[in-house]
Design an enzyme around this catalytic site. Sequence first.
Site, PDB file in Angstrom:
ATOM      1  N   LYS A 338       7.121  32.493 -24.804  1.00  0.00           N
ATOM      2  CA  LYS A 338       7.889  32.499 -23.553  1.00  0.00           C
ATOM      3  C   LYS A 338       7.658  33.780 -22.755  1.00  0.00           C
ATOM      4  O   LYS A 338       7.242  34.810 -23.280  1.00  0.00           O
ATOM      5  CB  LYS A 338       9.384  32.341 -23.861  1.00  0.00           C
ATOM      6  CG  LYS A 338       9.782  30.954 -24.365  1.00  0.00           C
ATOM      7  CD  LYS A 338       9.989  29.992 -23.214  1.00  0.00           C
ATOM      8  CE  LYS A 338      10.349  28.584 -23.693  1.00  0.00           C
ATOM      9  NZ  LYS A 338      11.734  28.459 -24.087  1.00  0.00           N
ATOM     10  N   ARG A 372      11.182  25.725 -32.530  1.00  0.00           N
ATOM     11  CA  ARG A 372      10.249  24.899 -31.748  1.00  0.00           C
ATOM     12  C   ARG A 372       9.091  25.805 -31.330  1.00  0.00           C
ATOM     13  O   ARG A 372       9.285  26.758 -30.570  1.00  0.00           O
ATOM     14  CB  ARG A 372      10.963  24.317 -30.529  1.00  0.00           C
ATOM     15  CG  ARG A 372      10.121  23.408 -29.657  1.00  0.00           C
ATOM     16  CD  ARG A 372      10.968  22.840 -28.514  1.00  0.00           C
ATOM     17  NE  ARG A 372      10.190  21.975 -27.645  1.00  0.00           N
ATOM     18  CZ  ARG A 372       9.480  22.387 -26.603  1.00  0.00           C
ATOM     19  NH1 ARG A 372       9.450  23.683 -26.286  1.00  0.00           N
ATOM     20  NH2 ARG A 372       8.800  21.531 -25.864  1.00  0.00           N
TER      21      ARG A 372
END
Length: 394
Positions: A338, A372
């Site tokens: 991210k 995830r």
Amino acid sequence: MKIRNITVLNKREALEEISRIGAESTGCRLMAPKAVHRLIKIYGLSPKQATILKQEMLSKGGEAAVARGVLDSSAQSSEVILMGTLRQMEELISKLKMQPFGLPALGRQIKQVLDNLEGRPVFDLDCRGKKVTIGNRTLVMGILNVTPDSFSDGGKYYDPGMALERALGMVEEGADIIDLGGESTRPGYAPVEPEEELKRILPVLKRLVRDIPVPLSVDTCKSLVAEAALEEGAHIINDQWALRQDHRMAEVVARHGAPLILMHNQKGTAYRELMGDMIDFFNDSIDRGMEAGIPRDKMIVDPGIGFGKTPEQNIEVMGRLKELECLGLPVLIGTSRKSLIGKVLDLPVDQRLEGTAATVSVGIANGADIIRVHDVKEMSRVARMTDAMVRRKI
């Protein structure tokens, strides 16, 4: 003589520590709730309610922080922070049963939160015929994007054959769940119509359902996509808007008996109180799901790292992840590659492996049940090592 501190997180650990010194068994059971201290925050109480809580906690040797104007009723409402041991909290709950002003119901809510903080038992989650065990070890969800524009792997697995090969590879590397997505949600993404999303995912889903041994999750916020995917054999729905964007989503998921992942999301980054607002968001989404017929024990919460939050807020959420334990539901985190990592380390997407590993490890230490990730092999190893320390399982 020697002296040291010890750490206990719940009544079970307190009982183990007290028993270890050879205390009598009945005494162990009586003392264990006195060894665990809790802070419970309550919102929107009247001055009368807050005053009673304050008086009752003080009478039991605990404490309650209330707004300045509570005692003279100059405040219209008050938040309250209860501070005390489990024993003091239990005594408070018993006393609230006999109080007016809606306090018996409040006592039941306090008890539910305290029970949730004691930890969830290990359980098997039925994913429409396929099962995964929650709580025994950290589960790994492998990301499979069939989009042309995802921030990390856009365009790589658009072809069904390549997607199947990647999914099989992730399973071999340790993936317990495959999460299939047909719409990018990166910053500045262009939304696609349900027909386009289905055009992307259905050819791949057909192959995966036939050949992949683990449950398949579909990452979508559209009920039309969810319904078609579930009819094709998908096992889990991962809703990026937690039943907020499509009013039919809850009914579709309930009718098909699928587990549901509720991700926190919002437009903008303004919060009255970051964690409190997130928990309110989840409670509302959980209520929506249950009203539609989704069992509470089939829901999973995701704090939505990177969605509706500044980098500083994302870091705060990661550090306070344990506060989600009050919900009593499994927690999934999605931090893989991210922008948060890129901003902290000043690195491009393809150089964020170590940063992802750090967030995964901290997430598991703070209570995450599912991670995830893109890099399944590497993060499976990180999860196993972290589990050995956090869950004490080798």
